[in-house]
Design a protein around this motif. Structure first.
Motif, PDB file in Angstrom:
ATOM      1  N   THR A   1      47.594  52.555  17.371  1.00 23.19           N
ATOM      2  CA  THR A   1      46.850  51.534  17.808  1.00 23.19           C
ATOM      3  C   THR A   1      47.517  50.809  19.065  1.00 23.19           C
ATOM      4  O   THR A   1      48.527  51.690  19.812  1.00 23.19           O
ATOM      5  N   LEU A   2      47.077  49.782  19.624  1.00 24.20           N
ATOM      6  CA  LEU A   2      47.598  49.124  20.930  1.00 24.20           C
ATOM      7  C   LEU A   2      48.855  48.838  20.763  1.00 24.20           C
ATOM      8  O   LEU A   2      49.905  48.957  21.734  1.00 24.20           O
ATOM      9  N   ASP A   3      49.432  48.422  19.634  1.00 23.39           N
ATOM     10  CA  ASP A   3      50.784  48.077  19.302  1.00 23.39           C
ATOM     11  C   ASP A   3      51.833  49.263  19.555  1.00 23.39           C
ATOM     12  O   ASP A   3      52.773  49.137  19.992  1.00 23.39           O
ATOM     13  N   ASP A   4      51.421  50.690  19.491  1.00 25.18           N
ATOM     14  CA  ASP A   4      52.178  51.500  19.638  1.00 25.18           C
ATOM     15  C   ASP A   4      52.183  51.734  21.273  1.00 25.18           C
ATOM     16  O   ASP A   4      53.348  52.064  21.552  1.00 25.18           O
TER      17      ASP A   4
ATOM     18  N   LYS B   1      38.823  59.103  18.162  1.00 25.29           N
ATOM     19  CA  LYS B   1      39.439  58.856  16.956  1.00 25.29           C
ATOM     20  C   LYS B   1      40.971  59.114  16.861  1.00 25.29           C
ATOM     21  O   LYS B   1      41.482  58.922  16.199  1.00 25.29           O
ATOM     22  N   HIS B   2      41.226  59.975  17.959  1.00 25.74           N
ATOM     23  CA  HIS B   2      42.765  60.503  18.009  1.00 25.74           C
ATOM     24  C   HIS B   2      43.466  59.407  19.145  1.00 25.74           C
ATOM     25  O   HIS B   2      44.356  59.900  19.730  1.00 25.74           O
TER      26      HIS B   2
ATOM     27  N   TYR C   1      47.290  59.206  23.672  1.00 25.05           N
ATOM     28  CA  TYR C   1      47.053  59.980  22.774  1.00 25.05           C
ATOM     29  C   TYR C   1      48.023  59.685  21.455  1.00 25.05           C
ATOM     30  O   TYR C   1      49.142  59.650  21.328  1.00 25.05           O
ATOM     31  N   GLU C   2      47.402  59.689  20.085  1.00 28.70           N
ATOM     32  CA  GLU C   2      48.007  59.208  18.916  1.00 28.70           C
ATOM     33  C   GLU C   2      49.353  60.049  18.551  1.00 28.70           C
ATOM     34  O   GLU C   2      50.235  59.568  18.270  1.00 28.70           O
ATOM     35  N   HIS C   3      49.091  61.424  18.937  1.00 26.62           N
ATOM     36  CA  HIS C   3      50.412  62.274  18.665  1.00 26.62           C
ATOM     37  C   HIS C   3      51.468  62.192  19.636  1.00 26.62           C
ATOM     38  O   HIS C   3      52.807  62.436  19.679  1.00 26.62           O
ATOM     39  N   HIS C   4      51.228  61.517  20.990  1.00 29.03           N
ATOM     40  CA  HIS C   4      52.087  60.968  21.860  1.00 29.03           C
ATOM     41  C   HIS C   4      52.736  59.538  21.376  1.00 29.03           C
ATOM     42  O   HIS C   4      53.802  59.286  22.060  1.00 29.03           O
ATOM     43  N   LEU C   5      51.995  58.816  20.630  1.00 32.17           N
ATOM     44  CA  LEU C   5      52.342  57.467  20.176  1.00 32.17           C
ATOM     45  C   LEU C   5      53.162  57.371  18.916  1.00 32.17           C
ATOM     46  O   LEU C   5      54.168  56.371  18.689  1.00 32.17           O
TER      47      LEU C   5
END
Length: 320
Positions: free
Chosen positions: A242-245, A276-277, A231-235
């Motif tokens: 992105t996958l880099d995160d 998208k998130h 989840y983007e807000h966890h990363l």
């Protein structure tokens, strides 16, 4: 075999109508066919139930007002899994049989209860074990058992009883979503297998939803596992992930844990958020994630993060 330690498959199907057996719903990632294409062979399939206070945040009417309602909802989710031709792994022998016979397209699950309110009392735990539950996270937000995300507090008296019952029944403890005081209480009391199914590094994303380096180190010291959420807000604190995160959190948690053998995936894909998130928009990107991890880890370490670390943990932790 790729292992994903956190997927809300039944919740998505029952609460939102995103069934598991077809292709993923538009804008989402997970279905049986998409997992097969991505090379996933084992998932930790959750029994998640939303408390009434979560209605606004979760955008759902599928909520519970009391423990009995939570139990009915979780029972419906167990029944859903049994309609999906999804074998439930309950012991080491079943795990070994699945791993030895695995080929791309085969999928099995371990049942993980996220938030323990469906267990009406610790005395009822045996019934849930009989239904297939092998891992329990006592909290989501606050539950009758534990402080949780955005709900500070320790284990309640009932929570202490639950952990004692879990130990007797050989149920694995998942500390994801538990408040810091509850985690500290659990570490003092708990002597069984412990994991964090989908919690990222708090040093990189400051919030009580993430775990501290000290918690990661203690889970590793006990032979446990740390699963990374997509989840983007966890990363990231802001902006799309992105996958880099994912790789960034894997490196950080591996350092905190003393080695990458304690790190794995717990994507939480589609669990209350759409593609998208997410850092991953399609399961075909698992292969790209492996390539990116290879820049930081050896080939065997990448294989571990993608799946074999979780398989080793389960081989040690499931009932014999």
């Amino acid at each position: 075999m790729i292992v994903d330690a956190h997927l809300d498959i039944a919740w998505n199907a029952i609460s939102a109508g995103r069934g598991f057996l077809g292709e993923p719903a538009p804008g989402y990632v997970i279905s049986r066919s998409s997992l097969a294409r991505g090379g996933v062979g084992l998932v930790f399939a959750t029994l998640y139930t939303a408390p009434a206070r979560a209605r606004r945040a979760m955008r759902t009417r599928f909520v519970y007002e009391n423990a009995h309602e939570a139990g009915l909802m979780a029972t419906a989710e167990v029944n859903y899994y049994r309609t999906c031709d999804l074998p439930l792994i309950g012991d080491r022998r079943q795990l070994q049989r699945h791993v030895r016979g695995w080929r791309r397209g085969r999928l099995a699950a371990v049942l993980l209860m996220e938030g323990a309110d469906p267990v009406e009392s610790p005395a009822q735990l045996g019934a849930w074990v009989d239904r297939g539950v092998r891992i329990i996270g006592p909290a989501w937000g606050r539950t009758r058992y534990s402080g949780g995300t955005h709900a500070p507090g320790g284990l309640t008296a009932l929570g202490v009883q639950l952990l004692k019952a879990m130990r007797r029944k050989k149920v694995i403890l998942d500390i994801s979503h538990m408040a810091d005081k509850a985690v500290a209480d659990a570490f003092e009391l708990w002597r069984g297998p412990v994991m964090s199914s989908h919690s990222n590094a708090r040093d990189l994303v400051p919030a009580d939803r993430q775990i501290t380096n000290a918690t990661a180190a203690e889970i590793a010291r006990r032979g446990g596992m740390l699963g990374i959420s997509f989840y983007e807000h966890h990363l990231k604190s802001s902006g799309p992930a992105t996958l880099d995160d994912i790789v960034r959190h894997a490196v950080h948690l591996a350092l905190a844990a003393g080695g990458p053998e304690h790190v794995g995936l717990g994507s939480d894909l589609d669990g209350g958020f759409d593609a998208k998130h997410s850092a991953m928009q399609d399961t075909s990107e698992f292969s790209e994630l492996s390539r990116k991890l290879r820049k930081e880890f050896s080939a065997s370490q990448v294989e571990g993060i993608m799946g074999t670390n979780w398989l080793g943990f389960l081989a040690r932790s499931l009932p014999a």
